[in-house]
Design a protein around this motif. Structure first.
Motif, mmCIF file in Angstrom:
data_model
loop_
_atom_site.group_PDB
_atom_site.id
_atom_site.type_symbol
_atom_site.label_atom_id
_atom_site.label_comp_id
_atom_site.label_asym_id
_atom_site.label_seq_id
_atom_site.Cartn_x
_atom_site.Cartn_y
_atom_site.Cartn_z
ATOM 1 N N LYS A 29 1.013 -1.271 0.414
ATOM 2 C CA LYS A 29 0.205 0.346 -0.094
ATOM 3 C C LYS A 29 0.552 1.540 0.233
ATOM 4 N N LEU A 30 0.758 1.959 -0.631
ATOM 5 C CA LEU A 30 1.220 3.627 -0.821
ATOM 6 C C LEU A 30 0.831 4.139 0.578
ATOM 7 N N LEU A 31 2.367 5.502 0.890
ATOM 8 C CA LEU A 31 0.990 5.990 1.841
ATOM 9 C C LEU A 31 1.663 7.050 1.573
ATOM 10 N N LEU A 37 -5.114 6.501 5.788
ATOM 11 C CA LEU A 37 -4.830 4.990 5.467
ATOM 12 C C LEU A 37 -4.153 4.566 7.224
ATOM 13 N N ALA A 74 0.500 14.556 -7.347
ATOM 14 C CA ALA A 74 -0.016 13.565 -6.381
ATOM 15 C C ALA A 74 -0.021 13.807 -4.906
ATOM 16 N N VAL A 100 -11.850 23.991 2.875
ATOM 17 C CA VAL A 100 -13.192 23.939 4.034
ATOM 18 C C VAL A 100 -12.665 20.954 3.864
ATOM 19 N N GLY A 102 -11.337 18.832 6.507
ATOM 20 C CA GLY A 102 -10.688 18.503 7.250
ATOM 21 C C GLY A 102 -10.931 20.001 7.803
ATOM 22 N N TRP A 109 -1.201 17.238 5.985
ATOM 23 C CA TRP A 109 -0.650 16.505 5.624
ATOM 24 C C TRP A 109 -1.364 15.649 4.795
ATOM 25 N N GLY A 110 -2.694 15.381 4.768
ATOM 26 C CA GLY A 110 -3.788 15.374 3.811
ATOM 27 C C GLY A 110 -2.871 15.582 2.395
ATOM 28 N N THR A 111 -3.226 14.608 1.574
ATOM 29 C CA THR A 111 -3.389 15.263 -0.247
ATOM 30 C C THR A 111 -3.763 15.042 -1.213
ATOM 31 N N ALA A 117 -7.338 9.004 -4.727
ATOM 32 C CA ALA A 117 -6.735 7.249 -4.344
ATOM 33 C C ALA A 117 -8.109 6.573 -3.742
ATOM 34 N N VAL A 166 1.121 4.350 -9.542
ATOM 35 C CA VAL A 166 1.206 5.350 -8.823
ATOM 36 C C VAL A 166 0.013 5.964 -9.350
ATOM 37 N N LEU A 167 -0.600 6.691 -9.139
ATOM 38 C CA LEU A 167 -1.510 8.620 -9.228
ATOM 39 C C LEU A 167 -0.431 9.039 -9.184
ATOM 40 N N LYS A 185 -20.159 23.669 0.053
ATOM 41 C CA LYS A 185 -20.134 21.867 1.216
ATOM 42 C C LYS A 185 -21.197 22.368 2.313
ATOM 43 N N ASP A 192 -16.199 18.235 9.635
ATOM 44 C CA ASP A 192 -16.421 17.393 9.230
ATOM 45 C C ASP A 192 -17.085 16.786 7.881
ATOM 46 N N PHE A 193 -16.539 15.922 7.097
ATOM 47 C CA PHE A 193 -17.128 15.505 6.396
ATOM 48 C C PHE A 193 -18.716 15.632 5.387
#
Ligand SMILES: Cc1cc2nc3c(=O)[nH]c(=O)nc-3n(C[C@H](O)[C@H](O)[C@H](O)COP(=O)(O)OP(=O)(O)OC[C@H]3O[C@@H](n4cnc5c(N)ncnc54)[C@H](O)[C@@H]3O)c2cc1C
Length: 291
Positions: A29-31, A37, A74, A100, A102, A109-111, A117, A166-167, A185, A192-193
């Protein structure tokens, strides 16, 4: 809960990463940012034998405009995209969205690649990629493959990416004159999501008629989807609130929400219509201002 055991590698190049994916096909699994993840691994909902950390792989995080596209690597974080100068100057719909996702920690941190993916049915980026007609670039040892966003999100947490790919990039069509985008949103609380998220991209001609339009919707089906029925209502017509409401009703009818903690089915459908109306109003104003 304590995660299961796994091996960990940190390749230094894309070539090395692709070789590992080939050698350990189906086990690795890619991190990327780890914000989706790692929680899954901690809950043992994902139990990869090998984690391949992308942080040392160069060339995956740039943001640039070419003649045809806004190209986003990515590994660009939500925050990097939100703060990017080109994005701030010309892509207000992306600014709406990236700000907006998170909370600040998630955005740091999130990409975008990890989010796309992962394909959470309530994630924000897919709506925009569907609305703008973006393409997703996946790279394997046999070369690059481009996949239209509308063919990419196959089901809940399921995409067209192969285990040996890989994306690497997202390509969003460059914004033409008299075109504007917006993202609306609805969330229960900050961080929130989406209960529902609607991205639109509208292009007008010299008379103000809508020549092309894309609508991407998240949170109200098993996977984010292109609201083709709403698009059909709008194309070729002059923008008006009455028309936008008609498009909103078509979006609501095409959505397939489930009732849950974010609300019952009828509420979510009504909110899909309302977010469509709001996004269309803003997008058309932006298109008129971008002559
Ligand atoms: C508290 C919290 C709130 C959040 N709120 C929101 C929200 O409001 N909206 C929203 O959209 N998201 C939200 N998220 C999710 C967040 O945006 C994640 O960052 C994102 O979904 C995954 O990105 P990542 O870089 O962390 O990917 P990771 O967690 O590292 O990876 C996610 C998945 O993608 C795969 N992957 C990663 N990179 C690649 C690649 N380059 N090629 C192929 N596969 C790859 C991984 O193997 C894994 O399966 C939230 C997360 C948290 C923890």
């Amino acid at each position: 809960m304590i995660p299961g055991q796994f091996d960990y590698v940190r390749p230094g190049s894309l070539g090395e990463t692709l070789q590992i994916l080939k050698d350990r096909e189906g086990e690795a699994k890619l991190l990327s940012g780890g914000y989706s993840l790692i929680p899954l691994i901690k809950l043992r909902l994902a139990q990869p034998a090998l984690l391949v950390d992308l942080r040392d792989v160069s060339g995956l995080d740039g943001i640039a405009e070419t003649d045809d596209f806004l190209v986003i690597g990515a590994r660009a974080t939500h925050r990097q995209i939100h703060e990017n100068g080109i994005v701030q100057a010309r892509y207000p719909g992306i600014v709406d969205l990236a700000g907006v996702i998170g909370d600040p920690q998630v955005r740091n941190w999130g990409t975008i690649g990890g989010s796309v993916a992962h394909a959470d049915p309530a994630s924000d980026w897919p709506a925009l990629l569907l609305a703008t007609g973006a393409t997703i670039v996946c790279t394997s040892q046999t070369g690059e493959r481009t996949i239209a966003a509308r063919e990419f999100f196959l089901d809940t947490f399921t995409t067209a990416i192969e285990p040996t790919e890989v994306l690497t990039q997202i390509r969003i069509p460059r914004r033409p004159k008299q075109a504007g985008g917006a993202y609306e949103k609805l969330e229960r609380k900050i961080g929130d999501f989406a209960t529902v998220g609607v991205a639109v991209m509208v292009r007008l001609d010299a008379t103000g008629t809508i020549t092309s339009v894309g609508i991407g919707v998240t949170g109200v089906a098993e996977t984010p989807f292109a609201a083709t029925d709403g698009e059909a209502v709008l194309a070729g017509n002059a923008p008006s609130d009455a028309l936008f409401r008609q498009a909103g009703a078509a979006v609501a009818a095409q959505s397939r929400p489930g009732g849950d903690v974010r609300g019952p089915v009828e509420y979510k459908r009504a909110m899909a219509a309302e977010m469509t109306l709001r996004a269309l109003r803003t997008a058309v104003q932006r298109a008129l201002a971008y002559a």
